[in-house]
Design a protein around this motif. Structure first.
Motif, PDB file in Angstrom:
ATOM      1  N   TYR A 146      -1.249 -10.326  -2.595  1.00 56.19           N
ATOM      2  CA  TYR A 146      -1.687  -8.948  -2.841  1.00 56.19           C
ATOM      3  C   TYR A 146      -2.773  -8.915  -3.912  1.00 56.19           C
ATOM      4  O   TYR A 146      -3.846  -8.334  -3.706  1.00 56.19           O
ATOM      5  CB  TYR A 146      -0.499  -8.069  -3.253  1.00 56.19           C
ATOM      6  N   ASP A 188      -5.622  -0.452  14.585  1.00 55.55           N
ATOM      7  CA  ASP A 188      -4.962  -1.498  13.800  1.00 55.55           C
ATOM      8  C   ASP A 188      -6.076  -2.393  13.275  1.00 55.55           C
ATOM      9  O   ASP A 188      -6.773  -3.041  14.071  1.00 55.55           O
ATOM     10  CB  ASP A 188      -3.991  -2.279  14.707  1.00 55.55           C
ATOM     11  N   VAL A 189      -6.257  -2.431  11.961  1.00 55.77           N
ATOM     12  CA  VAL A 189      -7.404  -3.160  11.398  1.00 55.77           C
ATOM     13  C   VAL A 189      -7.331  -4.667  11.658  1.00 55.77           C
ATOM     14  O   VAL A 189      -8.331  -5.362  11.496  1.00 55.77           O
ATOM     15  CB  VAL A 189      -7.569  -2.895   9.873  1.00 55.77           C
ATOM     16  N   VAL A 233       1.233   4.197  -7.729  1.00 58.32           N
ATOM     17  CA  VAL A 233       1.286   5.513  -7.094  1.00 58.32           C
ATOM     18  C   VAL A 233       2.581   5.582  -6.286  1.00 58.32           C
ATOM     19  O   VAL A 233       2.947   4.611  -5.619  1.00 58.32           O
ATOM     20  CB  VAL A 233       0.075   5.741  -6.152  1.00 58.32           C
ATOM     21  N   ARG A 236      -1.937   2.832  12.650  1.00 54.50           N
ATOM     22  CA  ARG A 236      -1.192   2.337  13.805  1.00 54.50           C
ATOM     23  C   ARG A 236      -0.189   3.377  14.296  1.00 54.50           C
ATOM     24  O   ARG A 236       0.026   3.538  15.478  1.00 54.50           O
ATOM     25  CB  ARG A 236      -0.456   1.047  13.433  1.00 54.50           C
ATOM     26  N   ARG A 237       0.435   4.137  13.376  1.00 55.58           N
ATOM     27  CA  ARG A 237       1.470   5.129  13.757  1.00 55.58           C
ATOM     28  C   ARG A 237       0.815   6.495  13.982  1.00 55.58           C
ATOM     29  O   ARG A 237       0.725   7.308  13.073  1.00 55.58           O
ATOM     30  CB  ARG A 237       2.524   5.226  12.652  1.00 55.58           C
ATOM     31  N   ILE A 263      -1.506   7.539   0.039  1.00 56.84           N
ATOM     32  CA  ILE A 263      -2.753   8.051  -0.559  1.00 56.84           C
ATOM     33  C   ILE A 263      -3.739   8.496   0.530  1.00 56.84           C
ATOM     34  O   ILE A 263      -4.364   9.561   0.412  1.00 56.84           O
ATOM     35  CB  ILE A 263      -3.405   6.975  -1.464  1.00 56.84           C
ATOM     36  N   SER A 317      -1.973   7.606   7.810  1.00 49.87           N
ATOM     37  CA  SER A 317      -0.659   8.026   8.292  1.00 49.87           C
ATOM     38  C   SER A 317       0.372   8.199   7.178  1.00 49.87           C
ATOM     39  O   SER A 317       1.430   8.779   7.403  1.00 49.87           O
ATOM     40  CB  SER A 317      -0.127   7.011   9.318  1.00 49.87           C
ATOM     41  N   SER A 318       0.078   7.693   5.968  1.00 48.70           N
ATOM     42  CA  SER A 318       1.030   7.917   4.870  1.00 48.70           C
ATOM     43  C   SER A 318       0.353   7.702   3.527  1.00 48.70           C
ATOM     44  O   SER A 318      -0.815   7.285   3.452  1.00 48.70           O
ATOM     45  CB  SER A 318       2.267   7.010   5.004  1.00 48.70           C
ATOM     46  N   THR A 354       4.240   5.950  -3.439  1.00 48.71           N
ATOM     47  CA  THR A 354       4.039   5.974  -1.974  1.00 48.71           C
ATOM     48  C   THR A 354       5.037   5.004  -1.333  1.00 48.71           C
ATOM     49  O   THR A 354       5.652   4.189  -2.035  1.00 48.71           O
ATOM     50  CB  THR A 354       2.618   5.506  -1.587  1.00 48.71           C
TER      51      THR A 354
END
Ligand SMILES: NC(=O)c1ccc[n+]([C@@H]2O[C@H](COP(=O)([O-])OP(=O)(O)OC[C@H]3O[C@@H](n4cnc5c(N)ncnc54)[C@H](OP(=O)(O)O)[C@@H]3O)[C@@H](O)[C@H]2O)c1
Length: 241
Positions: A144, A55-56, A179, A33-34, A13, A10-11, A181
């Motif tokens: 992360y 949704d994972v 990147v 999800r979106r 990469i 959905s956004s 994003t």
């Protein structure tokens, strides 16, 4: 005709890789999800693009992936782009745990489902965007960087498992540097920032040439080479926060 599913399309990469594969004639399943953010991809080639809300972090995500594969009549490439990440030097618990839930548990759920599908259906290709952030633990972004290292190790493990079980499954671990994003929105002065267009081209090239690990781009490849060599006693003292 080749068929790919991109989770996290959905956004950023994932969206750009989806657009590129559609342009190159692939049949593509796009999920996130979106769902409203997937509409422009479907408009590119309505007869070759399938959309799904996945949704994972949901228990039902595996069933949704298998349904999408069935709608597409099979699968050649599973591409995992879904991920979240923040700096969190205050260790705000909800942020750390949400990152673990999405990047570790969600990743394991979806990649495992794709692996079992390919193992039972004659093989395939699993490509995942991990990150250079897994190179060493990062003080400003503990969850992360830890989840990215986990993803690197998990893919290496699955690759060995597939070889051992004679499953014809190929893996590509894609590790980009910064990147431009929405994931990095609000972060300023990022060095060696790359565009989604350039990164998506490098990713599709790495997939087509069946690379095992691909650090994007050359500058980041050099940086991570030296980064890995920094002794832990120096790394512990480096002030990144
Ligand atoms: N940007 C960078 O500098 C950079 C560098 C190295 C690696 N990466 C990695 O690249 C991947 C893609 O990130 P990006 O930079 O393209 O960020 P992005 O634009 O924020 O895209 C993240 C994608 O993940 C999806 N996603 C997040 N949580 C999800 C969930 N629970 N279920 C399903 N989909 C979910 C989002 O879709 P919805 O919100 O619609 O669900 C979105 O499509 C991430 O794994 C990130 O860690 C990014």
């Amino acid at each position: 005709m080749k068929r790919a599913i991109i989770i996290g399309a959905s956004s950023g990469i994932g969206h750009e890789v989806a657009r590129l594969l559609i342009t190159q004639g692939w049949t593509v399943g796009v999920a996130a999800r979106r769902m409203e953010k997937l509409a422009d991809l479907q408009d590119c080639a309505p007869e070759r693009v399938y959309t799904a809300r996945i949704d994972v972090t949901d228990d039902g995500a595996e069933a949704s992936l298998l349904q999408l594969i069935e709608r597409m009549g099979g699968l050649d490439l599973y591409f995992h782009a879904a991920g979240i990440g923040w700096k969190n030097p205050t260790l705000e618990a909800e942020t750390e745990l949400k990152t673990m839930e999405t990047n570790a548990a969600g990743f394991t759920r979806m990649v495992g489902c794709a692996y079992r599908y390919f193992a039972a259906h004659g093989g395939g290709h699993i490509a995942c965007i991990t990150s250079i952030a897994g190179t060493k633990g990062l003080g400003p972004a503990p969850a992360y960087s830890a989840t990215k290292a986990m993803q690197n190790t998990y893919l290496q493990a699955l690759e060995q498992l597939a070889a051992c079980k004679h499953h014809d499954i190929h893996f590509t671990d894609i590790r980009p540097g910064f990147v431009d994003t929405p994931l990095l929105a609000g972060t300023s002065h990022l060095p060696m920032l790359m565009t989604t267009e350039n990164v998506a081209h490098s990713i599709v090239k790495a997939i087509n040439s069946r690379r095992h690990i691909c650090v994007i781009d050359t500058r980041w490849r050099i940086l991570t080479f030296f980064w890995r060599l920094i002794p832990n006693w120096i790394w512990r003292r480096m002030k990144l926060c």
